[in-house]
Design a protein around this motif. Structure first.
Motif, mmCIF file in Angstrom:
data_model
loop_
_atom_site.group_PDB
_atom_site.id
_atom_site.type_symbol
_atom_site.label_atom_id
_atom_site.label_comp_id
_atom_site.label_asym_id
_atom_site.label_seq_id
_atom_site.Cartn_x
_atom_site.Cartn_y
_atom_site.Cartn_z
ATOM 1 N N SER A 22 -4.015 -10.716 39.982
ATOM 2 C CA SER A 22 -3.897 -9.279 39.737
ATOM 3 C C SER A 22 -5.234 -8.567 39.902
ATOM 4 N N THR A 23 -6.319 -9.234 39.556
ATOM 5 C CA THR A 23 -7.645 -8.631 39.677
ATOM 6 C C THR A 23 -8.085 -8.502 41.126
ATOM 7 N N PHE A 24 -7.786 -9.511 41.929
ATOM 8 C CA PHE A 24 -8.214 -9.521 43.316
ATOM 9 C C PHE A 24 -7.085 -9.156 44.275
ATOM 10 N N SER A 25 -6.115 -8.451 43.763
ATOM 11 C CA SER A 25 -4.966 -8.029 44.562
ATOM 12 C C SER A 25 -5.418 -7.166 45.731
ATOM 13 N N THR A 26 -4.745 -7.314 46.877
ATOM 14 C CA THR A 26 -5.098 -6.517 48.051
ATOM 15 C C THR A 26 -4.442 -5.153 48.023
ATOM 16 N N SER A 48 -4.046 -1.690 46.558
ATOM 17 C CA SER A 48 -4.755 -0.772 45.660
ATOM 18 C C SER A 48 -3.787 -0.045 44.748
ATOM 19 N N ALA A 49 -2.537 0.145 45.164
ATOM 20 C CA ALA A 49 -1.545 0.806 44.310
ATOM 21 C C ALA A 49 -1.275 -0.043 43.079
ATOM 22 N N ASP A 50 -1.134 -1.360 43.259
ATOM 23 C CA ASP A 50 -0.916 -2.233 42.111
ATOM 24 C C ASP A 50 -2.126 -2.221 41.191
ATOM 25 N N ASP A 51 -3.331 -2.193 41.768
ATOM 26 C CA ASP A 51 -4.549 -2.200 40.956
ATOM 27 C C ASP A 51 -4.608 -0.979 40.054
ATOM 28 N N THR A 52 -4.245 0.199 40.565
ATOM 29 C CA THR A 52 -4.346 1.395 39.750
ATOM 30 C C THR A 52 -3.222 1.465 38.725
ATOM 31 N N ASN A 53 -2.070 0.936 39.041
ATOM 32 C CA ASN A 53 -0.947 0.987 38.106
ATOM 33 C C ASN A 53 -1.040 -0.054 37.012
#
Length: 163
Positions: free
Chosen positions: A131-135, A137-142
């Motif tokens: 989850s931290t190194f997810s590609t 960016s939408a998942d990272d912000t949510n």
């Protein structure tokens, strides 16, 4: 240091489901990332690995050939297999390693004290890493308030990204 075998000892987990040669490749890469192995260091000979792990010598040679194909090591006829380069800025990582390693070790001790088994800790850590190194960016912000990464992994599976 180049004439001596480097301070790396392979540990083979026959129950892991990971091919033995890949375990050697992965452990070598980890040693390169952590700065345990440096350019010029000699890897243990196939015979030394076989004696320590009771695996087929061809398995060791296959792992070393894979590492050589990736440009990480080079075989020198009659001398052994030597490290050519490190991974992941090992020198910089070694400098930052102390505080981070200490924090991670504290976390691992708390997880163990809470009753988590080694496999549970590995799964939790892998989930957080993903989850931290997810590609995406939408998942990272949510998912910034997701404490353990479990929901992130679930959403990515539902979204069809991994299936």
């Amino acid at each position: 240091m180049a004439a001596e075998s480097a301070a790396v000892e392979f540990r083979i987990d026959r129950r892991s489901g990971v091919a033995t040669y890949l375990q050697i490749v992965q452990q070598t890469k980890q040693a390169l990332r952590l700065g345990v192995l440096e350019p010029g260091d000699r890897l243990p000979t196939a015979r030394e690995v076989v004696e320590a792990t009771a695996i087929n010598p061809n398995t060791v040679l296959k792992a070393y050939r894979e590492l050589e194909r990736e440009g990480l090591v080079e075989a020198r006829r009659g001398l052994g297999t030597f490290v050519r380069r490190t991974l992941g800025g090992a020198a910089d990582a070694a400098a930052a390693d102390g505080p981070l390693r200490g924090e991670l070790a504290d976390w691992a001790r708390r997880a163990r004290a809470a009753g988590l088994e080694k496999d549970d800790v590995g799964a939790l850590f892998t989930s957080v890493l993903e989850s931290t190194f997810s590609t995406s960016s939408a998942d990272d912000t949510n998912d910034t308030d997701d404490a353990n990464g479990a929901e992130t992994a679930g959403r990515s599976h539902k979204g069809g990204q991994e299936r």
